[in-house]
Design a protein around this motif. Structure first.
Motif, PDB file in Angstrom:
ATOM      1  N   ALA A  46      16.718  14.728 -14.519  1.00 41.21           N
ATOM      2  CA  ALA A  46      17.633  14.496 -15.633  1.00 41.21           C
ATOM      3  C   ALA A  46      18.617  13.371 -15.318  1.00 41.21           C
ATOM      4  O   ALA A  46      19.025  12.617 -16.209  1.00 41.21           O
ATOM      5  N   ASN A  47      18.992  13.242 -14.040  1.00 39.65           N
ATOM      6  CA  ASN A  47      19.954  12.224 -13.631  1.00 39.65           C
ATOM      7  C   ASN A  47      19.311  10.881 -13.303  1.00 39.65           C
ATOM      8  O   ASN A  47      20.002   9.864 -13.200  1.00 39.65           O
ATOM      9  N   ASN A  48      17.988  10.870 -13.092  1.00 40.68           N
ATOM     10  CA  ASN A  48      17.334   9.652 -12.620  1.00 40.68           C
ATOM     11  C   ASN A  48      16.278   9.089 -13.572  1.00 40.68           C
ATOM     12  O   ASN A  48      15.624   8.101 -13.234  1.00 40.68           O
ATOM     13  N   THR A  49      16.109   9.724 -14.720  1.00 44.42           N
ATOM     14  CA  THR A  49      15.168   9.198 -15.713  1.00 44.42           C
ATOM     15  C   THR A  49      15.779   9.332 -17.104  1.00 44.42           C
ATOM     16  O   THR A  49      16.756  10.056 -17.297  1.00 44.42           O
ATOM     17  N   THR A  50      15.171   8.637 -18.027  1.00 41.98           N
ATOM     18  CA  THR A  50      15.569   8.761 -19.436  1.00 41.98           C
ATOM     19  C   THR A  50      14.489   9.501 -20.208  1.00 41.98           C
ATOM     20  O   THR A  50      14.406   9.388 -21.433  1.00 41.98           O
ATOM     21  N   GLY A  51      13.652  10.242 -19.470  1.00 41.75           N
ATOM     22  CA  GLY A  51      12.541  10.941 -20.093  1.00 41.75           C
ATOM     23  C   GLY A  51      12.989  12.060 -21.016  1.00 41.75           C
ATOM     24  O   GLY A  51      14.074  12.631 -20.862  1.00 41.75           O
TER      25      GLY A  51
ATOM     26  N   ALA B  46       6.610  13.819  -9.686  1.00 48.39           N
ATOM     27  CA  ALA B  46       7.275  14.155 -10.952  1.00 48.39           C
ATOM     28  C   ALA B  46       7.856  12.909 -11.610  1.00 48.39           C
ATOM     29  O   ALA B  46       7.735  12.715 -12.825  1.00 48.39           O
ATOM     30  N   LEU B  47       8.481  12.054 -10.809  1.00 49.56           N
ATOM     31  CA  LEU B  47       9.061  10.821 -11.339  1.00 49.56           C
ATOM     32  C   LEU B  47       7.977   9.917 -11.918  1.00 49.56           C
ATOM     33  O   LEU B  47       8.134   9.343 -13.007  1.00 49.56           O
ATOM     34  N   SER B  48       6.858   9.796 -11.200  1.00 52.51           N
ATOM     35  CA  SER B  48       5.752   8.969 -11.690  1.00 52.51           C
ATOM     36  C   SER B  48       5.199   9.508 -13.002  1.00 52.51           C
ATOM     37  O   SER B  48       4.873   8.742 -13.917  1.00 52.51           O
TER      38      SER B  48
ATOM     39  N   ALA C 185       0.812  -1.217   0.000  1.00 53.64           N
ATOM     40  CA  ALA C 185       0.000   0.000   0.000  1.00 53.64           C
ATOM     41  C   ALA C 185       0.842   1.261   0.000  1.00 53.64           C
ATOM     42  O   ALA C 185       0.374   2.330  -0.417  1.00 53.64           O
ATOM     43  N   ASP C 186       2.073   1.166   0.466  1.00 52.02           N
ATOM     44  CA  ASP C 186       2.923   2.349   0.597  1.00 52.02           C
ATOM     45  C   ASP C 186       3.924   2.468  -0.550  1.00 52.02           C
ATOM     46  O   ASP C 186       4.935   3.166  -0.428  1.00 52.02           O
ATOM     47  N   ARG C 187       3.621   1.833  -1.662  1.00 57.59           N
ATOM     48  CA  ARG C 187       4.505   1.912  -2.827  1.00 57.59           C
ATOM     49  C   ARG C 187       3.702   2.290  -4.067  1.00 57.59           C
ATOM     50  O   ARG C 187       2.687   1.665  -4.361  1.00 57.59           O
ATOM     51  N   ALA C 188       4.152   3.304  -4.781  1.00 53.57           N
ATOM     52  CA  ALA C 188       3.496   3.726  -6.020  1.00 53.57           C
ATOM     53  C   ALA C 188       3.933   2.817  -7.160  1.00 53.57           C
ATOM     54  O   ALA C 188       5.113   2.488  -7.283  1.00 53.57           O
ATOM     55  N   ASP C 189       2.976   2.403  -7.986  1.00 49.53           N
ATOM     56  CA  ASP C 189       3.295   1.541  -9.125  1.00 49.53           C
ATOM     57  C   ASP C 189       4.334   2.209 -10.024  1.00 49.53           C
ATOM     58  O   ASP C 189       4.246   3.392 -10.331  1.00 49.53           O
ATOM     59  N   GLY C 190       5.307   1.416 -10.434  1.00 51.06           N
ATOM     60  CA  GLY C 190       6.308   1.930 -11.362  1.00 51.06           C
ATOM     61  C   GLY C 190       7.423   2.704 -10.701  1.00 51.06           C
ATOM     62  O   GLY C 190       8.334   3.170 -11.383  1.00 51.06           O
ATOM     63  N   CYS C 191       7.385   2.829  -9.386  1.00 57.18           N
ATOM     64  CA  CYS C 191       8.417   3.576  -8.656  1.00 57.18           C
ATOM     65  C   CYS C 191       9.062   2.677  -7.607  1.00 57.18           C
ATOM     66  O   CYS C 191       8.417   1.755  -7.096  1.00 57.18           O
ATOM     67  N   PRO C 192      10.309   2.926  -7.263  1.00 55.71           N
ATOM     68  CA  PRO C 192      10.943   2.126  -6.212  1.00 55.71           C
ATOM     69  C   PRO C 192      10.284   2.380  -4.868  1.00 55.71           C
ATOM     70  O   PRO C 192       9.747   3.460  -4.625  1.00 55.71           O
ATOM     71  N   HIS C 193      10.313   1.387  -4.000  1.00 56.75           N
ATOM     72  CA  HIS C 193       9.755   1.576  -2.662  1.00 56.75           C
ATOM     73  C   HIS C 193      10.643   2.533  -1.878  1.00 56.75           C
ATOM     74  O   HIS C 193      11.873   2.482  -2.004  1.00 56.75           O
ATOM     75  N   PRO C 194      10.063   3.416  -1.077  1.00 56.82           N
ATOM     76  CA  PRO C 194      10.889   4.357  -0.293  1.00 56.82           C
ATOM     77  C   PRO C 194      11.923   3.681   0.592  1.00 56.82           C
ATOM     78  O   PRO C 194      12.956   4.278   0.898  1.00 56.82           O
ATOM     79  N   ARG C 195      11.672   2.423   0.992  1.00 58.88           N
ATOM     80  CA  ARG C 195      12.671   1.714   1.802  1.00 58.88           C
ATOM     81  C   ARG C 195      13.972   1.532   1.040  1.00 58.88           C
ATOM     82  O   ARG C 195      15.038   1.408   1.642  1.00 58.88           O
ATOM     83  N   GLY C 196      13.859   1.473  -0.299  1.00 63.39           N
ATOM     84  CA  GLY C 196      15.037   1.253  -1.119  1.00 63.39           C
ATOM     85  C   GLY C 196      15.575   2.504  -1.780  1.00 63.39           C
ATOM     86  O   GLY C 196      16.424   2.421  -2.657  1.00 63.39           O
ATOM     87  N   VAL C 197      15.082   3.667  -1.346  1.00 66.99           N
ATOM     88  CA  VAL C 197      15.556   4.945  -1.896  1.00 66.99           C
ATOM     89  C   VAL C 197      16.478   5.592  -0.872  1.00 66.99           C
ATOM     90  O   VAL C 197      16.078   5.816   0.277  1.00 66.99           O
ATOM     91  N   TYR C 198      17.692   5.911  -1.284  1.00 66.60           N
ATOM     92  CA  TYR C 198      18.677   6.431  -0.342  1.00 66.60           C
ATOM     93  C   TYR C 198      19.052   7.887  -0.601  1.00 66.60           C
ATOM     94  O   TYR C 198      19.730   8.503   0.222  1.00 66.60           O
ATOM     95  N   ASP C 199      18.625   8.435  -1.717  1.00 69.18           N
ATOM     96  CA  ASP C 199      18.893   9.844  -2.019  1.00 69.18           C
ATOM     97  C   ASP C 199      17.654  10.672  -1.698  1.00 69.18           C
ATOM     98  O   ASP C 199      16.544  10.315  -2.096  1.00 69.18           O
TER      99      ASP C 199
END
Length: 352
Positions: free
Chosen positions: A210-215, A234-236, A13-27
């Motif tokens: 710009a550093n975290n997507t290929t959009g 924004a990432l989503s 429930a605490d993870r947005a589809d298509g995005c990493p879980h906040p537990r695994g985000v370190y920046d």
């Protein structure tokens, strides 16, 4: 064919589809002052037992919370005065795998009977907090509970949390995430240290995307305008550009002519079960543009993505359409109305 219980992974429930879980985000993008405030109190042994992190969806509440949790449970930061515990830290690894004995995560649970996430956090989940803090620490230090989010608790569950907030045990930390602090019980708010997160500046957000997507650049710029300083949103948006940004941009660019076939195509695409995240993002973006259109009609200044809708209406007329669609969206969610006819009606109202 039925899914094998050995391979099925329940949604979180605490993870947005298509995005990493906040537990695994370190920046962490932005929020340096909030991080320094928490770090200073922790290092000086003056840490309050309950913190309420509030801000818009996707702004970084959970990402900051996990940085706080890693530090409190013994992770070693790379920078003095910060909470940048690296992924290689053993404490961080156990938290990320939900294998740390002194960390409890409370969120909407998955219902094995309905095969869906529960619509709210029930009181049975809240009672786990009391049981968790009644035990001795597994490692002799702090115990931490994260509630993601307190907005999703029913009244009985919120009252159960209040009892723990009123009588906290020693070396206990409770972190509550909320996007609507004004709706919480005043007694809960009064017992928490408030930590509001402000929108991340566009320049900082642009560099991070710009550093975290290929959009593509045009998608990144549209996402920045619509995200309102929330990195996660924004990432989503960038990652769902083909389902949200480009169809919406083409729809807006088509006016003053209307294109019923285009509206049907968008509604068909977003009503699919796999497009749940895109459906919500599209609605958010459409409503943002309609609000910006009302401001534009009044001031001549455009402050959203794409370009103004090429239709002449008064500011009040645009606000009426915005209000109608807000109510329509709420009705669709509350009454479980069909996604396709609701979105199709919404798109037709923009050009009617």
């Amino acid at each position: 064919m039925a899914r094998s219980p050995e391979t099925f992974i329940a949604p979180e429930a605490d993870r947005a589809d298509g995005c990493p879980h906040p537990r695994g985000v370190y920046d962490l993008v932005g929020h340096e002052d909030a991080e320094k405030q928490f770090s200073a109190l922790f290092e000086s042994d003056q840490l309050h037992h309950a913190w309420m992190i509030n801000g818009a969806s996707g702004i970084g509440k959970a990402t900051l919370a996990y940085r706080m949790i890693r530090r409190v449970l013994g992770g070693v930061p790379q920078t003095e005065g910060r909470l940048d515990v690296p992924e290689s830290d053993p404490v961080a690894q156990r938290i990320q795998s939900l294998g740390h004995g002194d960390f409890l995560l409370i969120r909407r649970p998955y219902d094995d009977k309905t095969k869906k996430l529960r619509a709210e956090i029930p009181v049975t989940e809240a009672r786990r907090i009391r049981d968790f803090f009644s035990r001795k620490p597994s490692e002799g230090g702090w115990r931490v509970c994260l509630i993601d989010s307190i907005d999703e608790m029913n009244r009985n569950a919120a009252n159960a949390v209040l009892k723990t907030l009123e009588e906290p045990p020693e070396k206990a930390l409770i972190i509550l995430l909320t996007k609507a602090p004004g709706r919480l019980l005043p007694t809960i708010r009064s017992r928490c240290m408030d930590l509001p997160l402000r929108p991340v500046p566009d320049a900082e957000l642009r560099a991070w995307l710009a550093n975290n997507t290929t959009g593509e650049k045009v998608d990144i710029e549209a996402a920045i305008r619509l995200a309102k300083g929330a990195p996660g949103k924004a990432l989503s948006l960038v990652r769902n550009a083909d389902m949200v940004l480009r169809p919406l941009g083409n729809f807006i660019a088509g006016f003053p002519r209307t294109n019923p076939r285009q509206a049907h195509t968008i509604s068909d695409m977003l009503s699919l079960q796999k497009a749940a995240l895109s459906y919500g993002l599209f609605w958010d973006s459409l409503l943002d543009i309609l609000h910006a259109q009302a401001v534009y009609a009044a001031t001549g200044e455009w402050e959203s993505a794409f370009q103004p809708i090429a239709l002449e209406r008064s500011p009040d007329a645009w606000m009426d359409i915005h209000a109608e669609l807000v109510n329509l969206r709420q009705a669709q969610a509350g009454l479980n109305m069909g996604k396709k006819p609701v979105l199709l009606h919404a798109l037709s109202q923009v050009g009617s």
